[in-house]
Design a protein around this motif. Sequence first.
Motif, PDB file in Angstrom:
ATOM      1  N   ARG A  75       0.831  -1.197   0.000  1.00 16.84           N
ATOM      2  CA  ARG A  75       0.000   0.000   0.000  1.00 16.84           C
ATOM      3  C   ARG A  75       0.872   1.256   0.000  1.00 16.84           C
ATOM      4  O   ARG A  75       0.584   2.226  -0.706  1.00 16.84           O
ATOM      5  CB  ARG A  75      -0.903  -0.015   1.223  1.00 16.84           C
ATOM      6  N   ARG A  76       1.914   1.271   0.812  1.00 14.72           N
ATOM      7  CA  ARG A  76       2.809   2.426   0.832  1.00 14.72           C
ATOM      8  C   ARG A  76       3.495   2.622  -0.514  1.00 14.72           C
ATOM      9  O   ARG A  76       3.680   3.747  -0.977  1.00 14.72           O
ATOM     10  CB  ARG A  76       3.864   2.263   1.935  1.00 14.72           C
ATOM     11  N   ALA A  81       3.960   5.849  -5.449  1.00 12.23           N
ATOM     12  CA  ALA A  81       3.877   5.948  -6.908  1.00 12.23           C
ATOM     13  C   ALA A  81       2.863   6.997  -7.328  1.00 12.23           C
ATOM     14  O   ALA A  81       3.097   7.778  -8.257  1.00 12.23           O
ATOM     15  CB  ALA A  81       3.527   4.579  -7.503  1.00 12.23           C
ATOM     16  N   GLU A  82       1.743   7.072  -6.631  1.00 10.02           N
ATOM     17  CA  GLU A  82       0.727   8.076  -6.960  1.00 10.02           C
ATOM     18  C   GLU A  82       1.241   9.481  -6.645  1.00 10.02           C
ATOM     19  O   GLU A  82       1.018  10.417  -7.400  1.00 10.02           O
ATOM     20  CB  GLU A  82      -0.554   7.781  -6.164  1.00 10.02           C
ATOM     21  N   ILE A  83       1.923   9.602  -5.513  1.00 12.57           N
ATOM     22  CA  ILE A  83       2.460  10.922  -5.154  1.00 12.57           C
ATOM     23  C   ILE A  83       3.488  11.383  -6.179  1.00 12.57           C
ATOM     24  O   ILE A  83       3.503  12.538  -6.595  1.00 12.57           O
ATOM     25  CB  ILE A  83       3.077  10.863  -3.748  1.00 12.57           C
ATOM     26  N   GLN A  88       5.106  15.214 -10.298  1.00  8.39           N
ATOM     27  CA  GLN A  88       6.190  15.139 -11.282  1.00  8.39           C
ATOM     28  C   GLN A  88       6.557  16.518 -11.811  1.00  8.39           C
ATOM     29  O   GLN A  88       7.723  16.862 -11.955  1.00  8.39           O
ATOM     30  CB  GLN A  88       5.781  14.222 -12.428  1.00  8.39           C
ATOM     31  N   ARG A  89       5.549  17.355 -12.084  1.00  8.63           N
ATOM     32  CA  ARG A  89       5.832  18.682 -12.640  1.00  8.63           C
ATOM     33  C   ARG A  89       6.557  19.566 -11.634  1.00  8.63           C
ATOM     34  O   ARG A  89       7.527  20.252 -11.983  1.00  8.63           O
ATOM     35  CB  ARG A  89       4.520  19.353 -13.055  1.00  8.63           C
ATOM     36  N   SER A  90       6.091  19.567 -10.386  1.00 12.15           N
ATOM     37  CA  SER A  90       6.771  20.386  -9.378  1.00 12.15           C
ATOM     38  C   SER A  90       8.183  19.885  -9.131  1.00 12.15           C
ATOM     39  O   SER A  90       9.113  20.685  -8.928  1.00 12.15           O
ATOM     40  CB  SER A  90       5.971  20.371  -8.074  1.00 12.15           C
ATOM     41  N   ARG A  91       8.393  18.583  -9.148  1.00 12.68           N
ATOM     42  CA  ARG A  91       9.740  18.057  -8.967  1.00 12.68           C
ATOM     43  C   ARG A  91      10.649  18.455 -10.122  1.00 12.68           C
ATOM     44  O   ARG A  91      11.820  18.763  -9.933  1.00 12.68           O
ATOM     45  CB  ARG A  91       9.692  16.536  -8.818  1.00 12.68           C
TER      46      ARG A  91
END
Length: 312
Positions: A75-76, A81-83, A88-91
């Motif tokens: 689950r983690r 993966a969702e986070i 992705q854009r901000s990173r």
Amino acid sequence: MRRPAPLPTAPESKGQKDAAPEATARPRRGQGAEADGAAVADGTIGSDPPPTPPIGDQEPQPTSTRDVWRAARARRKALRAEIRRFTQRSRRRRIIWLSSIGAVILLIGGSVAAAYSPLFAVEKITVAGATTLDPAVLEAALADQLGTPLALVDTSEVKAALLAFPLIETYALEARPPHDLTVRILERTPIGVIRSDAGYTLVDAAGVALATTSDQPEGQPLVDVDGGVDSPAFESAGLVVRALPADVRAALTGVTATTADDVTLTLSTGLTVVWGSAEESALKAVVLSTTMMQNPNAASIDVTSPKVAVVG
């Protein structure tokens, strides 16, 4: 698992064997279902065996701590993966900013390191602005700075070396990478000489002694003021001489003053100029030049009040 064999039946008597075909051949309406049902209930031949569990089925096992840990880890992992997908854009923007900042820091750090390294050491010293002084002599006095990185040139040592030349009023250092150091100097402007027992001392408007000779230097007027170089009369005389036009300054032979308000000039032509105080010296200089052109044979010109020049 193998299907179990049907249970054995009890042996029948002769009478039962003869009656059985008849009963079976002509069953009454509604009795077939009842007979079948009874046979199933009694477990006789022709009935289906009880259901058996499918091959491979096992009894439920209790959930262990390891299974819970694995499920939590999965689950983690899915949550991370969702986070990552949603950030992705901000990173990407953060990576670009950090890369840019790192490049700037690296560039600045490299430039500073190079500036303080022997790559930018002084190999040539140039003196600019010297007219009375010999530039080669000044360059030789500053030779101790050769081999020093431009950013580490010691201004105090440069000042100490230039103090040996009283004619220098101010100076400025200019670094010209990769290896040139330029020293721009401003020489003091002599206003005349003061006569004393030691000879003739050349002075500037601030009263700084520039040189002393036994004979009066050519082209330098004799300054005769009350109170010496520290008096208001000398200060006013120095300001007046510095404000004179070039042609008048070249013909100047004497400057006298008893106070700050009675400066008087003597020219080589015999003309006496009563200047007064140092106030409005720029306007007085213009009026004096104009009056001299209009009155070439004048013996004296009074420009104490520049709006009304008096010719004598």
